[in-house]
Design an enzyme around this catalytic site. Structure first.
Site, short mmCIF file in Angstrom:
data_model
loop_
_atom_site.label_atom_id
_atom_site.label_comp_id
_atom_site.label_asym_id
_atom_site.label_seq_id
_atom_site.Cartn_x
_atom_site.Cartn_y
_atom_site.Cartn_z
N ARG A 11 39.98 -2.34 -59.55
CA ARG A 11 39.95 -3.76 -59.10
C ARG A 11 40.30 -4.77 -60.06
O ARG A 11 40.15 -4.67 -61.36
CB ARG A 11 38.90 -4.11 -58.45
CG ARG A 11 38.72 -3.11 -57.05
CD ARG A 11 37.15 -3.34 -56.56
NE ARG A 11 36.89 -4.70 -56.05
CZ ARG A 11 35.79 -5.08 -55.47
NH1 ARG A 11 34.78 -4.13 -55.89
NH2 ARG A 11 35.73 -6.36 -55.19
N LYS A 83 28.86 2.38 -55.38
CA LYS A 83 28.17 1.69 -54.05
C LYS A 83 29.54 1.64 -53.18
O LYS A 83 29.17 1.13 -51.96
CB LYS A 83 27.29 0.63 -54.16
CG LYS A 83 28.01 -0.53 -54.66
CD LYS A 83 26.87 -1.74 -55.05
CE LYS A 83 27.44 -2.89 -55.62
NZ LYS A 83 28.37 -3.53 -54.47
N ASP A 84 30.63 1.32 -53.67
CA ASP A 84 31.79 1.01 -52.98
C ASP A 84 32.53 2.37 -52.35
O ASP A 84 33.57 2.27 -51.69
CB ASP A 84 32.89 0.25 -53.85
CG ASP A 84 32.29 -1.28 -54.08
OD1 ASP A 84 31.42 -1.76 -53.20
OD2 ASP A 84 32.77 -1.71 -55.23
N THR A 127 23.73 -13.94 -49.16
CA THR A 127 24.17 -12.42 -49.17
C THR A 127 24.86 -11.91 -47.82
O THR A 127 24.66 -12.35 -46.72
CB THR A 127 22.95 -11.35 -49.32
OG1 THR A 127 23.47 -9.93 -49.54
CG2 THR A 127 21.91 -11.66 -48.29
N ARG A 131 22.04 -4.64 -45.75
CA ARG A 131 20.73 -3.86 -46.15
C ARG A 131 19.76 -4.92 -46.91
O ARG A 131 18.46 -4.81 -46.78
CB ARG A 131 21.37 -2.89 -47.18
CG ARG A 131 20.22 -2.39 -48.35
CD ARG A 131 20.79 -1.60 -49.40
NE ARG A 131 21.58 -2.62 -50.23
CZ ARG A 131 21.31 -3.20 -51.25
NH1 ARG A 131 19.90 -3.14 -51.57
NH2 ARG A 131 22.15 -3.87 -51.94
N ARG A 132 20.49 -5.84 -47.53
CA ARG A 132 19.60 -6.83 -48.28
C ARG A 132 19.05 -7.82 -47.25
O ARG A 132 17.73 -8.09 -47.36
CB ARG A 132 20.12 -7.84 -49.24
CG ARG A 132 20.76 -6.78 -50.28
CD ARG A 132 21.62 -7.69 -51.23
NE ARG A 132 22.05 -6.86 -52.63
CZ ARG A 132 23.30 -6.98 -53.10
NH1 ARG A 132 24.08 -7.88 -52.76
NH2 ARG A 132 23.40 -6.20 -54.29
N ARG A 149 30.32 -13.84 -49.61
CA ARG A 149 31.35 -12.73 -50.13
C ARG A 149 31.86 -13.39 -51.38
O ARG A 149 31.94 -14.52 -51.69
CB ARG A 149 32.28 -12.26 -48.99
CG ARG A 149 31.58 -11.65 -47.88
CD ARG A 149 32.51 -10.38 -47.50
NE ARG A 149 33.17 -9.64 -48.40
CZ ARG A 149 34.40 -9.37 -48.17
NH1 ARG A 149 34.93 -9.90 -46.90
NH2 ARG A 149 35.25 -8.82 -48.93
N GLY A 150 32.77 -12.47 -51.96
CA GLY A 150 33.61 -12.80 -53.25
C GLY A 150 32.90 -12.29 -54.41
O GLY A 150 32.01 -11.61 -54.53
N THR A 154 32.44 -16.13 -58.07
CA THR A 154 32.40 -16.94 -56.91
C THR A 154 31.18 -17.14 -56.07
O THR A 154 30.89 -18.22 -55.71
CB THR A 154 33.51 -16.23 -55.83
OG1 THR A 154 34.63 -16.13 -56.42
CG2 THR A 154 33.57 -16.94 -54.61
N ARG A 155 30.41 -16.10 -56.17
CA ARG A 155 29.02 -16.24 -55.58
C ARG A 155 28.12 -17.02 -56.40
O ARG A 155 27.32 -17.81 -55.67
CB ARG A 155 28.31 -14.83 -55.44
CG ARG A 155 29.15 -13.72 -54.62
CD ARG A 155 28.22 -12.67 -54.40
NE ARG A 155 29.26 -11.64 -53.78
CZ ARG A 155 28.80 -10.54 -53.16
NH1 ARG A 155 27.82 -10.20 -52.95
NH2 ARG A 155 29.81 -9.68 -52.69
N CYS A 242 28.69 0.20 -44.64
CA CYS A 242 28.71 -1.56 -44.88
C CYS A 242 28.06 -1.85 -43.44
O CYS A 242 27.56 -3.03 -43.44
CB CYS A 242 29.67 -2.20 -45.31
SG CYS A 242 30.14 -1.71 -47.12
#
Length: 313
Positions: A11, A83-84, A127, A131-132, A149-150, A154-155, A242
């Protein structure tokens, strides 16, 4: 121009590029003279930032284009955040190397350094991970969860721009980018159990590419691979992703594996947790059995309510 010995698909975010370059450096160290280049790619998950992941259809959004590059020969190796990575891989591809894991936990970043317990009632926390969200609301039902998101940068910017009281990020990403000083609190797993595979990298290649598999062998970390295998077995049995609030974390102490798993309602009102402590040889079995235990205690109802699977085989 001389063709590189190895092309790594990744990515294009700063964190993903860091992870790919770390892998390239480790390969060059293991194989002096090896010529490695990166192939940055933009995935569907990177392009669509205004829709929650749960509504987009899950984890494959961050790996699909990279796996296509492996299959058509543009890349020899893909570096993913574990995790992705979906529980099922495309035919012809294999996860052949799991390097040593970074911190698997979640971290709270606030504008003023306050910890979670010190945030005011009704605090706005950013978030997009169900899950969180579920676990935080379980302990602090007064919190107002703001979809976020981002990439990491960005976050962090949205924390300021949207005047949020805090955001939750993976500790591993912040550490890898040299941003550990931004962390206000490392969230204990008792408060927020990590995502399956969080903090670990997954190195994927064509399943018949023996040359690349041989090159990757020195980077493999068996203890991390065993723990992640147990977590992913838990995921497979629950058919999760997700779209549903579930979590698992495995850790090895000598020859013993300790695995914690969790399934929750999206609002955090119901939360089921379980634990297994077994020989590392039984890692995947432990993941499946822990999932079965939670299903027997009512997890299927929570998964269905969250939009996950119904009856499982």
């Amino acid at each position: 121009m001389t063709k590189p010995d190895l092309i790594i698909g990744t990515r294009a975010s700063q964190l993903a590029l860091w992870q790919a370059e770390w892998t390239a450096t480790a390969l060059r160290r293991a194989w002096p003279g090896l010529r490695v280049e990166l192939l940055p790619l933009t995935t569907t998950g990177d392009r669509i930032l205004d829709v929650p992941l749960a509504k987009l259809g899950g984890k494959g959004l961050f790996v699909k284009e990279i796996e296509e590059a492996l299959l058509d020969g543009r890349a020899d190796l893909a570096v993913h955040s574990m995790k992705d990575v979906p529980s099922q891989l495309p035919a012809g591809l294999a996860l052949v190397c799991i390097p040593q894991r970074e911190d698997p936990g979640d971290a709270l970043v606030t504008r003023d350094g306050r910890r979670l317990a010190d945030l005011p009632a009704g605090a706005r926390l950013g978030t997009s991970a169900l899950r969180r969200q579920a676990q935080l609301l379980h302990s602090r039902p007064d919190l107002h969860i703001v979809p976020l998101r981002g990439n990491v940068e960005t976050r962090l910017r949205k924390l300021e721009e949207q005047a949020l009281d805090g955001i939750i990020l993976a500790a591993a990403g912040l550490k890898r980018l040299g941003l550990a000083e931004r962390i206000s609190e490392f969230l204990a797993p008792e408060l927020c159990l990590p995502a399956i595979g969080q903090g670990a990298l997954g190195l994927e290649c064509r399943s018949d590419d023996e040359r690349v598999q041989r090159l990757l062998a020195p980077l493999h970390h068996p203890a991390t691979a065993i723990a992640v295998a147990a977590e992913r077995a838990f995921l497979v049995r629950l058919e999760g992703g997700c779209q549903v609030p579930l979590a698992a974390h495995g850790s090895l102490c000598g020859d013993l594996l300790e695995l914690d798993g969790l399934v929750a309602s999206c609002d955090g009102r119901e939360l089921l947790r379980g634990r297994r402590r077994v020989s590392k040889a039984l890692a995947e079995q432990a993941g499946r059995e822990l999932a079965e235990e939670l299903l027997a205690r009512g997890a299927r109802r929570l998964l269905v309510a969250a939009g996950g699977p119904g009856e499982t085989p």
